[in-house]
Design an enzyme around this catalytic site. Structure first.
Site, PDB file in Angstrom:
ATOM      1  N   CYS A   2       0.854  -1.184   0.000  1.00  0.00           N
ATOM      2  CA  CYS A   2       0.000   0.000   0.000  1.00  0.00           C
ATOM      3  C   CYS A   2       0.897   1.243   0.000  1.00  0.00           C
ATOM      4  O   CYS A   2       1.955   1.254   0.626  1.00  0.00           O
ATOM      5  CB  CYS A   2      -0.944   0.098   1.187  1.00  0.00           C
ATOM      6  SG  CYS A   2      -2.054  -1.300   1.336  1.00  0.00           S
ATOM      7  N   ARG A  27       3.835  -0.499  -4.765  1.00  0.00           N
ATOM      8  CA  ARG A  27       3.505  -0.951  -3.410  1.00  0.00           C
ATOM      9  C   ARG A  27       2.146  -1.633  -3.329  1.00  0.00           C
ATOM     10  O   ARG A  27       1.794  -2.193  -2.286  1.00  0.00           O
ATOM     11  CB  ARG A  27       3.514   0.236  -2.441  1.00  0.00           C
ATOM     12  CG  ARG A  27       4.837   0.952  -2.363  1.00  0.00           C
ATOM     13  CD  ARG A  27       4.746   2.096  -1.399  1.00  0.00           C
ATOM     14  NE  ARG A  27       4.679   1.616  -0.038  1.00  0.00           N
ATOM     15  CZ  ARG A  27       5.725   1.417   0.749  1.00  0.00           C
ATOM     16  NH1 ARG A  27       6.928   1.696   0.307  1.00  0.00           N
ATOM     17  NH2 ARG A  27       5.575   0.972   1.970  1.00  0.00           N
ATOM     18  N   TRP A  74      -2.903  -2.726  -1.630  1.00  0.00           N
ATOM     19  CA  TRP A  74      -2.638  -4.162  -1.792  1.00  0.00           C
ATOM     20  C   TRP A  74      -3.489  -4.822  -0.718  1.00  0.00           C
ATOM     21  O   TRP A  74      -3.224  -4.671   0.472  1.00  0.00           O
ATOM     22  CB  TRP A  74      -1.152  -4.470  -1.578  1.00  0.00           C
ATOM     23  CG  TRP A  74      -0.809  -5.895  -1.858  1.00  0.00           C
ATOM     24  CD1 TRP A  74      -0.509  -6.435  -3.074  1.00  0.00           C
ATOM     25  CD2 TRP A  74      -0.725  -6.969  -0.914  1.00  0.00           C
ATOM     26  NE1 TRP A  74      -0.248  -7.763  -2.945  1.00  0.00           N
ATOM     27  CE2 TRP A  74      -0.380  -8.130  -1.626  1.00  0.00           C
ATOM     28  CE3 TRP A  74      -0.924  -7.070   0.464  1.00  0.00           C
ATOM     29  CZ2 TRP A  74      -0.216  -9.369  -1.023  1.00  0.00           C
ATOM     30  CZ3 TRP A  74      -0.759  -8.303   1.076  1.00  0.00           C
ATOM     31  CH2 TRP A  74      -0.411  -9.437   0.330  1.00  0.00           C
ATOM     32  N   ASN A  98      -1.384   2.256   5.724  1.00  0.00           N
ATOM     33  CA  ASN A  98      -0.477   1.262   5.151  1.00  0.00           C
ATOM     34  C   ASN A  98      -0.025   0.382   6.313  1.00  0.00           C
ATOM     35  O   ASN A  98       0.397   0.906   7.335  1.00  0.00           O
ATOM     36  CB  ASN A  98       0.712   2.017   4.528  1.00  0.00           C
ATOM     37  CG  ASN A  98       1.848   1.113   4.120  1.00  0.00           C
ATOM     38  OD1 ASN A  98       1.647  -0.078   3.897  1.00  0.00           O
ATOM     39  ND2 ASN A  98       3.043   1.673   4.028  1.00  0.00           N
ATOM     40  N   GLY A  99      -0.195  -0.942   6.199  1.00  0.00           N
ATOM     41  CA  GLY A  99       0.233  -1.828   7.289  1.00  0.00           C
ATOM     42  C   GLY A  99      -0.929  -2.693   7.751  1.00  0.00           C
ATOM     43  O   GLY A  99      -1.878  -2.915   7.002  1.00  0.00           O
ATOM     44  N   GLU A 479      16.242 -19.238  -7.441  1.00  0.00           N
ATOM     45  CA  GLU A 479      15.888 -17.867  -7.807  1.00  0.00           C
ATOM     46  C   GLU A 479      15.266 -17.830  -9.213  1.00  0.00           C
ATOM     47  O   GLU A 479      14.268 -17.137  -9.441  1.00  0.00           O
ATOM     48  CB  GLU A 479      17.137 -16.978  -7.713  1.00  0.00           C
ATOM     49  CG  GLU A 479      17.051 -15.624  -8.372  1.00  0.00           C
ATOM     50  CD  GLU A 479      15.940 -14.713  -7.857  1.00  0.00           C
ATOM     51  OE1 GLU A 479      15.288 -15.055  -6.860  1.00  0.00           O
ATOM     52  OE2 GLU A 479      15.699 -13.678  -8.501  1.00  0.00           O
ATOM     53  N   LYS A 483      11.463 -16.509 -10.075  1.00  0.00           N
ATOM     54  CA  LYS A 483      11.159 -15.466 -11.073  1.00  0.00           C
ATOM     55  C   LYS A 483      10.088 -15.964 -12.041  1.00  0.00           C
ATOM     56  O   LYS A 483       9.180 -15.237 -12.388  1.00  0.00           O
ATOM     57  CB  LYS A 483      12.408 -15.166 -11.870  1.00  0.00           C
ATOM     58  CG  LYS A 483      13.273 -14.045 -11.788  1.00  0.00           C
ATOM     59  CD  LYS A 483      13.232 -12.774 -11.181  1.00  0.00           C
ATOM     60  CE  LYS A 483      12.641 -12.641  -9.812  1.00  0.00           C
ATOM     61  NZ  LYS A 483      13.546 -12.061  -8.851  1.00  0.00           N
ATOM     62  N   GLU A 486       6.664 -16.206 -10.366  1.00  0.00           N
ATOM     63  CA  GLU A 486       6.186 -14.893  -9.959  1.00  0.00           C
ATOM     64  C   GLU A 486       5.589 -14.090 -11.109  1.00  0.00           C
ATOM     65  O   GLU A 486       4.543 -13.459 -10.941  1.00  0.00           O
ATOM     66  CB  GLU A 486       7.413 -14.151  -9.395  1.00  0.00           C
ATOM     67  CG  GLU A 486       7.174 -12.845  -8.786  1.00  0.00           C
ATOM     68  CD  GLU A 486       8.490 -12.211  -8.292  1.00  0.00           C
ATOM     69  OE1 GLU A 486       9.583 -12.686  -8.655  1.00  0.00           O
ATOM     70  OE2 GLU A 486       8.395 -11.227  -7.561  1.00  0.00           O
ATOM     71  N   HIS A 502      16.189 -38.160  -5.709  1.00  0.00           N
ATOM     72  CA  HIS A 502      15.618 -38.451  -4.382  1.00  0.00           C
ATOM     73  C   HIS A 502      14.143 -38.044  -4.319  1.00  0.00           C
ATOM     74  O   HIS A 502      13.591 -37.913  -3.234  1.00  0.00           O
ATOM     75  CB  HIS A 502      16.428 -37.741  -3.299  1.00  0.00           C
ATOM     76  CG  HIS A 502      17.842 -38.222  -3.247  1.00  0.00           C
ATOM     77  ND1 HIS A 502      18.185 -39.470  -2.807  1.00  0.00           N
ATOM     78  CD2 HIS A 502      19.003 -37.636  -3.650  1.00  0.00           C
ATOM     79  CE1 HIS A 502      19.494 -39.629  -2.911  1.00  0.00           C
ATOM     80  NE2 HIS A 502      20.009 -38.527  -3.419  1.00  0.00           N
ATOM     81  N   LYS A 601       5.468  -4.935  -4.058  1.00  0.00           N
ATOM     82  CA  LYS A 601       6.915  -4.940  -3.922  1.00  0.00           C
ATOM     83  C   LYS A 601       7.417  -4.936  -2.481  1.00  0.00           C
ATOM     84  O   LYS A 601       8.286  -5.710  -2.123  1.00  0.00           O
ATOM     85  CB  LYS A 601       7.518  -3.764  -4.687  1.00  0.00           C
ATOM     86  CG  LYS A 601       9.018  -3.887  -4.763  1.00  0.00           C
ATOM     87  CD  LYS A 601       9.585  -3.356  -6.030  1.00  0.00           C
ATOM     88  CE  LYS A 601      11.054  -3.662  -6.134  1.00  0.00           C
ATOM     89  NZ  LYS A 601      11.325  -5.046  -6.526  1.00  0.00           N
TER      90      LYS A 601
END
Ligand code: F6R
Length: 606
Positions: A2, A27, A74, A98-99, A479, A483, A486, A502, A601
């Site tokens: 946010c 955000r 968000w 925000n939070g 990584e 990506k 995502e 395995h 983000k």
């Protein structure tokens, strides 16, 4: 997550507020809203979707107030809908937040018992009700914010306007980022200085528990013990090119292409160009410890996993790597002789910040490797190294990741020298041959990405993809898979190549894409045999290697030769190739690479 912006000025502010939250769209981008005070009334516009939808709305139905607040969301509590979009208006008050308010359920119950009615499912609306009640009891807005904040649990930044006063904005924060600024005739607040940088050259970063009253040309900040305080000022620069994709079509692709310049900038900042000595005095305390813990979330966690190889081999320091979201809830054995390194692009990630605080309470020295140097982590750590990547707008970390790797590699070399594990001459050689080779090698990968482009298109509709690597290539495999998940929404997992048989090998069927991170080093043969075993069962390999490995890799399927580099520099070219694979696969599948679904983000909530 946010973004909030507030402004008071001598003219209508809604358009500037919307431009402000547009700069914070990384955000959160589920919905957006703006409210201003006009002739003793609060007027509000809200829209679901990107901030551009809100802009279209205010062009049709404008707002005329000179003081206002805006928000890009968000969703945490309640779906992305107009009713849940901020600002939340109750009686005389409009609030953006925000939070997270952790005790919002019990507060909501209490307010319902008092006959209060709710218009949204958000935790924020309880704050608006509590503030409205406090004002109705006769408290002034700053006292109301104080009284209400004491009832809230969680981490938050809150901005408020009231219909009583067209000439003021109010705000407070508790473990949530908030900056304020003034210039003659105006004042501003935002969750990130970038939102207000076009209007001011300096910002104050508020501290936990601060409250602020903003009027035209003035700020009054009081701390949690009600003392009027001044907070240090920091420069902000308005770079409008930072808010444009500059012909790349997406921020992510632009940021991938900025990597050579970022790495050059880091090399110039961290090492003397003539003597090749490293200038990283921030590692002195960490270097004196007997053991290191490295901790972070997501991509930054994979940077820590790679760095573990470097701190062990270059500095002889025992290391462990911990997910910050796990570390903070354990009782880890940490104390004398331990040092901690936290890695973060934003410096705000709630779990990493909490882990840093836990470690600090135990008296363990901390080094933060962070891109946003005004962030809470930068303020709270014992030592800080800025990664100098510049603002990253794409939600997926790209240049921030390679900048973290470069910083950690340089730090590991410097720690090695400080501990007497290597000599000054060895450091200089590594700086020249290894660190010095990286920017140009990354440039070469970018210049020859057509092969990657063609391969990536085949991944766009794949039901799944497997990534493998060994040694330092194992974190890169994870990584690369992150990506792809995502931004291309392809289910992908990264495995240690030796682990395939395995269990994960059972996932392989005819045509399963298998991306192998396989530089021609001492582990090449081992990894390649694992790839061969998967290929024999139908996997379609794409082997990322170099000139020396290409011939053998091509015998198993598709392969690409990346620049041949000193061993320690290899991860950088592989990291960039993996970013391009994910980017091009997502673009081929028509996905919004900058704004992947469900993500934002800065993860300021747990
Ligand atoms: C993935 C990504 C995230 C972040 C993670 C930590 O591309 O960007 O996994 O790496 O949310 O964020 P920071 O580094 O800001 O602490």
């Amino acid at each position: 997550m946010c973004g909030i912006v507030g402004m008071i000025n001598g003219h209508p502010v809604a358009g500037d507020l919307v431009s402000g939250i547009q700069r914070l769209e990384y955000r959160g981008y589920d919905s957006a809203g703006v409210a201003t005070v006009e002739e003793g009334r609060i007027s509000r516009r809200r829209a679901v979707g990107p901030v551009s939808a809100l802009r279209e709305l205010i062009e049709v139905v404008p707002l005329s107030g000179h003081a206002g607040i805006a928000h890009t969301r968000w969703a945490t509590h309640g779906s992305p809908s107009e009713a849940n979009a901020h600002p939340h208006v109750v009686g005389e008050v409009a609030v953006v937040h925000n939070g997270i308010i952790e005790n919002h359920d019990e507060l909501r119950e209490e307010l319902l018992r008092l006959g209060r009615e709710f218009a949204s499912e958000t935790d924020t609306e309880v704050v608006a009700h509590l503030l409205d009640m406090a004002l109705a009891e006769g408290l002034d807005p700053m006292t109301a914010l104080d009284v209400v904040s004491r009832r809230l649990r969680g981490s938050y930044a809150i901005g408020m306007i009231t219909s009583r006063d067209e000439d003021a904005l109010y705000a407070t924060c508790h473990n949530g980022p908030l900056v304020v600024a003034e210039h003659p005739g105006a004042a501003f607040l935002a969750s990130d200085g970038a939102a207000i940088a076009p209007y001011v050259s300096e910002i104050c970063v508020l501290e936990c528990g601060d409250r602020v009253e903003l009027r035209r040309g003035s700020l009054r900040i009081v701390d949690s013990s009600n003392q009027t305080v001044d907070r240090p000022r920091r420069q902000v620069e308005s770079r409008e090119d930072e808010h444009s994709t500059e012909g790349y079509g997406s921020f992510m692709l632009k940021e991938i292409h900025q990597q050579p310049a970022v790495l050059e900038r880091q090399l110039a900042a961290f090492a003397d160009p003539l003597t090749h000595e490293l200038r990283l005095p921030q590692v002195a305390t960490i270097a004196k410890q007997d053991q290191l813990v490295l901790s972070a979330c997501g991509t930054s966690f994979y940077a820590c996993q790679l760095a573990k190889y470097w701190f062990e081999s270059l500095a002889g320091l025992p290391c462990r790597v911990e997910l910050a979201s796990e570390l903070r809830y354990r009782s880890p054995v940490l104390g004398a002789g331990h040092g901690a390194i936290f890695v973060s692009q934003s410096g705000e990630t709630a779990d990493t910040l909490a882990a840093l605080r836990m470690v600090r309470e135990r008296g363990v020295p901390s080094l933060v490797v962070v891109n946003v140097e005004t962030s809470a982590m930068a303020r709270e750590a014992t030592d800080v190294i800025g990664t100098l990547a510049g603002p990253e707008h794409g939600v997926a970390s790209t240049k921030a990741f390679t900048a973290q790797l470069f910083t950690l590699l340089a730090a590991a070399i410097a720690v090695g020298e400080a501990r007497g594990h290597s000599t000054r001459q060895q450091t200089a050689d590594l700086v020249r041959t290894t660190l010095g080779s990286i920017p140009q090698a990354v440039e070469l990968v970018l210049a020859s990405s057509a092969r990657i482009h063609a391969y990536a298109a085949t991944l766009a509709d794949a039901p799944r993809a497997i990534y493998v690597g060994r040694g330092p290539s194992f974190p890169l495999a994870m990584e690369g898979a992150l990506k792809l998940k995502e931004i291309a929404y392809v289910h992908a997992e990264g495995f240690a190549a030796g682990e395939l048989k395995h269990g994960p090998l059972a996932l392989v069927e005819e045509g399963t894409p298998l991306i192998a991170v396989c530089p021609h080093d001492s582990l090449f043969d081992k990894t390649l045999s694992n790839v061969q075993e998967a290929a024999a069962r139908g996997a379609q390999p794409f082997v990322l290697t170099d000139a020396d490995g290409l011939g053998r890799a091509l015998k198993l399927g598709d392969a690409l030769a990346l620049p041949t580099l000193p061993r320690l520099a290899q991860p950088f070219v592989h990291a960039v190739a993996l970013q391009l694979i994910a980017h091009h696969a997502a673009a081929a599948g028509g996905k919004n690479v900058d704004r992947p679904r469900n993500l934002a983000k800065s993860v300021t909530v747990e």
